[in-house]
Design a protein around this motif. Structure first.
Motif, short mmCIF file in Angstrom:
data_model
loop_
_atom_site.label_atom_id
_atom_site.label_comp_id
_atom_site.label_asym_id
_atom_site.label_seq_id
_atom_site.Cartn_x
_atom_site.Cartn_y
_atom_site.Cartn_z
N THR A 131 0.83 -1.21 0.00
CA THR A 131 0.00 0.00 0.00
C THR A 131 0.86 1.26 0.00
O THR A 131 0.55 2.24 -0.67
CB THR A 131 -0.93 0.00 1.22
OG1 THR A 131 -1.74 -1.18 1.22
CG2 THR A 131 -1.84 1.22 1.22
N ALA A 132 1.97 1.22 0.76
CA ALA A 132 2.88 2.36 0.80
C ALA A 132 3.49 2.62 -0.58
O ALA A 132 3.62 3.79 -1.00
CB ALA A 132 3.97 2.13 1.84
N ARG A 133 3.86 1.57 -1.27
CA ARG A 133 4.44 1.73 -2.61
C ARG A 133 3.42 2.37 -3.56
O ARG A 133 3.76 3.28 -4.33
CB ARG A 133 4.89 0.38 -3.17
CG ARG A 133 6.12 -0.20 -2.49
CD ARG A 133 6.73 -1.32 -3.32
NE ARG A 133 5.80 -2.43 -3.48
CZ ARG A 133 5.71 -3.47 -2.64
NH1 ARG A 133 6.48 -3.50 -1.55
NH2 ARG A 133 4.87 -4.46 -2.87
N GLU A 134 2.17 1.89 -3.51
CA GLU A 134 1.15 2.44 -4.40
C GLU A 134 0.84 3.90 -4.04
O GLU A 134 0.62 4.72 -4.93
CB GLU A 134 -0.13 1.60 -4.30
CG GLU A 134 0.02 0.17 -4.80
CD GLU A 134 0.50 0.11 -6.25
OE1 GLU A 134 0.00 0.90 -7.07
OE2 GLU A 134 1.40 -0.69 -6.55
N CYS A 135 0.84 4.21 -2.76
CA CYS A 135 0.57 5.58 -2.32
C CYS A 135 1.66 6.53 -2.81
O CYS A 135 1.37 7.65 -3.27
CB CYS A 135 0.46 5.61 -0.80
SG CYS A 135 -0.14 7.18 -0.14
N ALA B 166 1.39 9.80 -5.32
CA ALA B 166 1.79 11.11 -4.80
C ALA B 166 3.09 11.62 -5.41
O ALA B 166 3.57 12.68 -5.02
CB ALA B 166 1.94 11.03 -3.28
N LYS B 167 3.64 10.90 -6.37
CA LYS B 167 4.93 11.28 -6.95
C LYS B 167 4.87 12.68 -7.56
O LYS B 167 3.95 13.01 -8.31
CB LYS B 167 5.33 10.26 -8.02
CG LYS B 167 6.74 10.48 -8.57
CD LYS B 167 7.12 9.38 -9.55
CE LYS B 167 8.53 9.58 -10.07
NZ LYS B 167 8.91 8.53 -11.05
N GLY B 168 5.86 13.50 -7.22
CA GLY B 168 5.91 14.86 -7.73
C GLY B 168 5.13 15.87 -6.92
O GLY B 168 5.13 17.06 -7.26
N ARG B 169 4.48 15.40 -5.86
CA ARG B 169 3.71 16.29 -5.00
C ARG B 169 4.30 16.24 -3.59
O ARG B 169 4.94 15.28 -3.22
CB ARG B 169 2.24 15.90 -4.98
CG ARG B 169 1.61 16.00 -6.38
CD ARG B 169 0.24 15.36 -6.41
NE ARG B 169 -0.38 15.50 -7.71
CZ ARG B 169 -0.15 14.68 -8.74
NH1 ARG B 169 0.71 13.67 -8.60
NH2 ARG B 169 -0.74 14.87 -9.90
N LYS B 170 4.05 17.27 -2.82
CA LYS B 170 4.69 17.40 -1.51
C LYS B 170 3.88 16.68 -0.43
O LYS B 170 3.25 17.30 0.43
CB LYS B 170 4.87 18.87 -1.16
CG LYS B 170 5.86 19.59 -2.07
CD LYS B 170 6.03 21.05 -1.66
CE LYS B 170 7.02 21.75 -2.56
NZ LYS B 170 7.21 23.18 -2.17
N PHE B 171 3.90 15.35 -0.51
CA PHE B 171 3.29 14.52 0.53
C PHE B 171 4.40 13.76 1.24
O PHE B 171 5.29 13.20 0.60
CB PHE B 171 2.30 13.53 -0.07
CG PHE B 171 1.03 14.15 -0.56
CD1 PHE B 171 0.05 14.58 0.32
CD2 PHE B 171 0.80 14.31 -1.92
CE1 PHE B 171 -1.13 15.14 -0.14
CE2 PHE B 171 -0.36 14.87 -2.39
CZ PHE B 171 -1.33 15.30 -1.49
#
Length: 279
Positions: free
Chosen positions: A62-66, A70-75
Motif C-alpha cells: 500500500t505504501a508503494r502504491e501511495c 503522490a509522486k511529484g507532490r509534496k506529501f
C-alpha cells in the motif's frame, strides 16, 4: 470520505480498492494543507491520515502504491517499519500519511509519543475482499482422478496452455515443498513460498513476482481448480464463488450440501513421485 462519513467498501480482489481510498485521501489532504497554508499557519505539521493493514506485506504494498500516486507532490508518506516504530522521532519527523499494521501503530503511540491529535481524516474507510473473483477471470473445475493426477494435469497445462506468471495454491507447506521439487525437474522456472521461509526470503519472493494474483486491475486471467473424488464434498464453496462471478457451474455441484465447519483440512495423499528412502 469527502462527505465526512464512514464507509465500508466490498469488491473482488484486484478490482482497485487501494486506489479507491488512496485517491480521495490524497485529495482531501491536499485541500487541507492549502487551507492551513492560508488560514491556520503553524498547524501544517502532523499526521493527516492513517492507513491500517492486517499484514506487513500488505502495508508495504500500500505504501508503494501511495508513493506512486503522490509522486511529484509534496506529501510525506511513511511506512511504519519495526525500526521506525521503536526509534522514530515523530515530534520532528514530517509526516502526512502513516501506513502501518495495528500493533506497530499502537507501539509508536504508547512508546514513541506519536501524536495523532491533528489527524484530519476523522472518518473511517474500510475495504475488504468480496468472496468472489473478477468477471475478467475465466474459472473452471477439472477432475484429476487422484493426487498424482493433479500433478500430471499441472504438467500438461504448462506444456499446452499456461503462460507465466502462474500461482499454484496448495493445502499445506508440505505439499508446497513436494510440488516445488516435482516442477523443478521439469525445466520450469519455479519457486516456493511457505511459512518456513525467513521474512527476508519472503520479501524477496514477493518483489520478484511480476503481476500478483490472477485477473488484477482489469487484466484477464484464468483460475483452474483440480479435484478428485475425495474433494467433491468441498466443491460447493468453490462453486458458489464461481457462480457469483458469472461462471458456469454444473448443477450437481451446486446441489451438494453446504459444509458447516469453517475450516476444512481434508487428508490427502502425497503428490510426490520421488521414492521414499525410508520405505
Amino acid at each position: 470520505m469527502f462527505q465526512k462519513r464512514d464507509c465500508f467498501a466490498c469488491a473482488p480482489t484486484g478490482s482497485g480498492k487501494t486506489l479507491a481510498f488512496l485517491c480521495p485521501m490524497l485529495m482531501k489532504i491536499k485541500v487541507s494543507l492549502l487551507y492551513m497554508d492560508y488560514h491556520l499557519p503553524g498547524l501544517k505539521n502532523g499526521v493527516k491520515a492513517v492507513v491500517l493493514c492486517p499484514t506487513r506485506e500488505l502495508a508495504a504494498q500500500t505504501a508503494r502504491e501511495c508513493k506512486k500516486l503522490a509522486k511529484g507532490r509534496k506529501f510525506y508518506i511513511k511506512l511504519m517499519t519495526k525500526e521506525l516504530s521503536r526509534c522514530g522521532d515523530f515530534e520532528k519527523m514530517p509526516c502526512d500519511i502513516i501506513i502501518s499494521t495495528p500493533l506497530r501503530l499502537d507501539f509508536a503511540i504508547c512508546k514513541r509519543k506519536l501524536d495523532l491529535s491533528r489527524y484530519e481524516l476523522k472518518k473511517t474507510l474500510t475495504t475488504f475482499d468480496r468472496n468472489s473473483a473478477s468477471e475478467m477471470i475465466k474459472q473452471k473445475l477439472v477432475f484429476a482422478g487422484s493426487e498424482r493426477g493433479k500433478l500430471l494435469a499441472i504438467r500438461q497445462s504448462f506444456a499446452e496452455s499456461l503462460n507465466p506468471p502462474v500461482l499454484v495454491f496448495v493445502q499445506s507447506k508440505e505439499r508446497a515443498k513436494e510440488l516445488y521439487k516435482e516442477l523443478a525437474f521439469d525445466d520450469i522456472k519455479v519457486d516456493v513460498i511457505h511459512a518456513d521461509l525467513s521474512q527476508q526470503q519472503f520479501i524477496v519472493f514477493l518483489l520478484s513476482q511480476p503481476s500478483g494474483r490472477s485477473g488484477r486491475a482489469g487484466r484477464p486471467g484464468q483460475a483452474v481448480t483440480f479435484f478428485t473424488e475425495e474433494d467433491k464434498p468441498f466443491l460447493r464453496n468453490i462453486a458458489n464463488v464461481m457462480a457469483a462471478s458469472g461462471c458456469e457451474v454444473p448443477s450437481w455441484i451446486l446441489a451438494l450440501p453446504k459444509l458447516r465447519k469453517r475450516k476444512h483440512r481434508p487428508q490427502r495423499d502425497s503428490i510426490s513421485t520421488i521414492p521414499d528412502d525410508s520405505a
